[in-house]
Design a protein around this motif. Structure first.
Motif, PDB file in Angstrom:
ATOM      1  N   UNK A 118      -2.761 -65.687  11.794  1.00  0.00           N
ATOM      2  CA  UNK A 118      -4.303 -65.168  12.037  1.00  0.00           C
ATOM      3  C   UNK A 118      -5.148 -66.124  11.594  1.00  0.00           C
ATOM      4  N   UNK A 149      -4.369 -53.143  11.742  1.00  0.00           N
ATOM      5  CA  UNK A 149      -4.328 -52.941  13.161  1.00  0.00           C
ATOM      6  C   UNK A 149      -3.207 -52.751  13.812  1.00  0.00           C
ATOM      7  N   UNK A 169     -10.978 -63.208   7.293  1.00  0.00           N
ATOM      8  CA  UNK A 169     -10.395 -62.550   6.441  1.00  0.00           C
ATOM      9  C   UNK A 169      -9.074 -63.004   6.001  1.00  0.00           C
ATOM     10  N   UNK A 192       3.624 -58.679   8.556  1.00  0.00           N
ATOM     11  CA  UNK A 192       2.394 -58.609   8.387  1.00  0.00           C
ATOM     12  C   UNK A 192       1.879 -60.167   7.581  1.00  0.00           C
ATOM     13  N   UNK A 193       2.380 -60.482   6.422  1.00  0.00           N
ATOM     14  CA  UNK A 193       1.961 -61.586   5.810  1.00  0.00           C
ATOM     15  C   UNK A 193       2.067 -62.970   6.854  1.00  0.00           C
ATOM     16  N   UNK A 222     -11.474 -60.786  11.671  1.00  0.00           N
ATOM     17  CA  UNK A 222     -10.333 -60.922  10.892  1.00  0.00           C
ATOM     18  C   UNK A 222      -9.474 -62.367  10.757  1.00  0.00           C
ATOM     19  N   UNK A 228      -0.691 -62.670   9.190  1.00  0.00           N
ATOM     20  CA  UNK A 228      -1.827 -63.007   8.657  1.00  0.00           C
ATOM     21  C   UNK A 228      -1.987 -64.739   8.386  1.00  0.00           C
ATOM     22  N   UNK A 268      -4.418 -58.093   0.454  1.00  0.00           N
ATOM     23  CA  UNK A 268      -4.785 -58.647   1.718  1.00  0.00           C
ATOM     24  C   UNK A 268      -4.097 -59.752   2.473  1.00  0.00           C
ATOM     25  N   UNK A 269      -2.961 -59.989   1.904  1.00  0.00           N
ATOM     26  CA  UNK A 269      -2.202 -61.080   2.781  1.00  0.00           C
ATOM     27  C   UNK A 269      -1.578 -60.109   3.853  1.00  0.00           C
ATOM     28  N   UNK A 270      -1.060 -58.908   3.668  1.00  0.00           N
ATOM     29  CA  UNK A 270      -0.579 -58.260   4.707  1.00  0.00           C
ATOM     30  C   UNK A 270      -1.324 -57.135   5.214  1.00  0.00           C
ATOM     31  N   UNK A 271      -2.888 -56.892   4.705  1.00  0.00           N
ATOM     32  CA  UNK A 271      -3.171 -55.507   5.086  1.00  0.00           C
ATOM     33  C   UNK A 271      -3.792 -55.603   6.273  1.00  0.00           C
ATOM     34  N   UNK A 272      -4.288 -56.532   6.683  1.00  0.00           N
ATOM     35  CA  UNK A 272      -5.075 -56.478   8.202  1.00  0.00           C
ATOM     36  C   UNK A 272      -4.144 -56.470   9.361  1.00  0.00           C
ATOM     37  N   UNK A 273      -3.071 -57.258   9.500  1.00  0.00           N
ATOM     38  CA  UNK A 273      -2.163 -57.237  10.580  1.00  0.00           C
ATOM     39  C   UNK A 273      -1.513 -55.771  10.574  1.00  0.00           C
ATOM     40  N   UNK A 274      -1.338 -55.358   9.159  1.00  0.00           N
ATOM     41  CA  UNK A 274      -0.750 -53.739   8.940  1.00  0.00           C
ATOM     42  C   UNK A 274      -1.520 -52.830   9.520  1.00  0.00           C
ATOM     43  N   UNK A 321     -10.325 -63.527  15.900  1.00  0.00           N
ATOM     44  CA  UNK A 321      -9.465 -62.194  16.305  1.00  0.00           C
ATOM     45  C   UNK A 321     -10.743 -61.116  15.865  1.00  0.00           C
TER      46      UNK A 321
END
Lengths: 281, 277
Positions: free
Chosen positions: A27, B128, A253, A20-21, A250, A24, B120-126, A32
């Protein structure tokens, strides 16, 4: 064979944090809304941030926050830890009480301060106001909101530093203290020339961690003011959170999250430099 | 150890320490005091002693914050996280402490690096991603997130316990014909069990108190944690501060009792984990 033992930890860590990092970071260069297909926009998100007044306010607040937490709680912690060393008797008891706020959930600490201390209706501030000395609620004034939150976090945080410094101080060699005492050192001289140099590595580490944590601060700001009033207490982490989940921006963010991480990365790099220097000497 | 002889220094020291003590205890005292008062009396003065003890604050708090359900959610979340962190963390800590693999440095560095990464570095993709997979409002999924966030801390703390075990013990067991797994589970684990207990306590505390992840990933009323349901109760449903403080006390009291009873473990674990790191 033993490599297998690492798999569960690494698998969970990579799936929850690393992938996920990486997403991010990708992104941060896209637009998005969290549902459709991300559109690559290059540096547009970052350019937008640079032109965004709220972003600069949030960044400024993070810097102020860092300055406060680099000085006040570290000074309080050091002073109290030294005093506990002087007092000797009862230090175990003081230590437990000072540490106590750390085990209380942030949401609860925040509400107790909000309702029982800051509130003009149900709090101590209201009580003082009714006694004829008007005290405005710091959380509702743009000029004081950030400091109002900082006081709550300070109350919650300083005891932790105190306990860490106290543990470090007890490792300072007995002979050095004895020698200084025989030479007739005063309390301040003892602190300045024996104790503080003795625990310098611990202080440095705590200052580095303070800088990193100051850019991560979220809970107290989000619960107490949500960054308001008028963005006066906005910090980068609340800005990122609101952009993602309230505005569904997003990409923006993610860009903010990348900025936060860059500060952490820079701080860590400085720390590794310092460590290497110390090692060379 | 004697630092200073003078009597005035001693008096000043104790006075200052006592003032800090009062500052620390004052908000907690307000919490306890006002949890017993009717809302009307709190408006008059948050400092006054309760005229009548309103024990029903606790009953209303329990019902309005749905603690019957939400406390159970919190307990389940904490228990799952403890099991996951302790089992995966002790395996990793053992390998890293004994440097049993060549890449131990890289793994240690990676784990340390993740502790300084903002959520916050991994929260958003996680979020969604979990939403796509239908994992929102799933307690197990959240415990996996906690495990990822807390296990570096647990690994570093447990590593110091494994380091303290003499190598000879392991070698002796291997010579006696034990397998690697038996050495780990039958010889090492029992010796480091105090460390595992410390980690379990602290991880339990962290997940019981956690706010950001819980409020983001557990949103359905029957899946809320106790802390989030307290947050919602105090934010929207009521302005009865007697009831809000009662709800706060219900969540905090078990934590404080446990903390006082096992203070050494908590303090050494929380303070030590971040210093030795």
């Amino acid at each position: 064979m033993h490599r297998l033992y690492l798999i569960p930890t690494l698998l969970i860590n990579v799936a929850i944090i690393f992938i996920p990092a990486a997403l991010t970071i990708a992104l941060a260069f896209c637009r998005w809304d969290g549902m459709g297909i991300p559109v690559f926009v290059g540096l547009a998100n970052f350019r937008q941030l640079l032109a965004d007044r709220v972003f600069w306010m949030a960044l400024g607040n993070n810097v102020i926050w860092t300055a406060i937490f680099l000085t006040v709680p570290i000074a309080m912690g050091l002073l109290a830890a030294t005093m506990m060393l002087v007092a000797r008797r009862g230090s175990a008891f003081f230590q437990v009480i000072y540490f106590l706020p750390m085990v209380i959930a942030t949401a609860i600490t925040a509400r107790v301060w909000q309702g029982m201390i800051y509130s003009p209706l149900t709090g101590i501030a209201g009580l003082i106001t009714r006694a004829g000395f008007p005290v405005p609620n710091p959380l509702t004034q743009t000029s004081t909101a950030l400091y109002g939150i900082a006081v709550v976090d300070l109350w919650h945080w300083w005891g932790f530093l105190c306990v860490i410094f106290f543990a470090a101080l007890r490792q300072v060699p007995q002979e050095q203290i004895e020698a200084a005492r025989i030479e007739g050192a005063s309390f301040w001289q003892m602190l300045r020339y024996v104790l503080l140099p003795g625990i310098r590595p611990t202080i440095t580490l705590m200052m580095i961690m303070t800088i990193i944590w100051s850019f991560l601060v979220f809970d107290f700001v989000y619960i107490l003011t949500q960054g308001g009033p008028a963005f006066s207490s906005e910090v980068l982490s609340t800005l990122a959170y609101r952009s993602a989940f309230y505005d569904l921006a997003v990409g923006k963010a993610a860009a903010v999250a990348v900025v936060i991480s860059l500060f952490g990365l820079a701080t860590t790099a400085v720390y590794i430099r310092l460590q290497a220097k110390e090692f060379d000497q | 150890m004697r630092l200073i002889e003078s009597r005035t220094t001693f008096v000043l020291t104790y006075t200052a320490l006592a003032i800090l003590l009062l500052i620390t205890l004052f908000p907690i005292a307000l919490l306890v005091l006002n949890s017993l008062k009717p809302a009307t009396q709190i408006v008059q003065s948050p400092l006054a002693w309760p005229e009548v003890y309103r024990w029903d604050n606790f009953v209303r708090a329990w019902n309005d914050a749905r603690f019957g359900t939400t406390m159970l959610n919190s307990a389940m979340l904490a228990a799952l996280t403890i099991v996951l962190v302790c089992s995966t963390g002790s395996l990793t800590a053992y390998v890293l402490a004994r440097r049993k693999i060549k890449s131990w440095k890289i793994v240690t560095f990676y784990l340390l690096a993740t502790t300084t990464a903002p959520i916050q570095l991994f929260l958003f993709p996680l979020y969604f991603g979990f939403a796509k997979l239908g994992l929102i409002n799933n307690v197990f999924a959240v415990s996996l997130i906690y495990t990822a966030i807390y296990s570096p801390f647990a690994v570093m703390l447990l590593r110091t316990y494994f380091l303290a075990v003499p190598k000879e013990l392991e070698e002796a067991a291997l010579i006696d014909g034990a397998t690697h797994w038996q050495v780990f589970s039958k010889v090492m684990l029992p010796i480091v069990s105090p460390g595992i207990l410390t980690v379990a306590l602290i991880i339990g505390l962290y997940s019981w108190n956690e706010f950001l992840i819980a409020t983001t990933f557990l949103q359905r009323t029957d899946r809320l944690t106790a802390v989030v349901s307290f947050f919602l109760l105090s934010g929207q449903y009521t302005s009865d501060w007697g009831e809000i403080m009662a709800a706060a006390l219900i969540i905090v009291l078990p934590v404080i009792v446990l903390f006082i009873a096992l203070q050494r473990r908590f303090i050494e674990g929380m303070a030590g984990g971040s210093v030795k790191g």
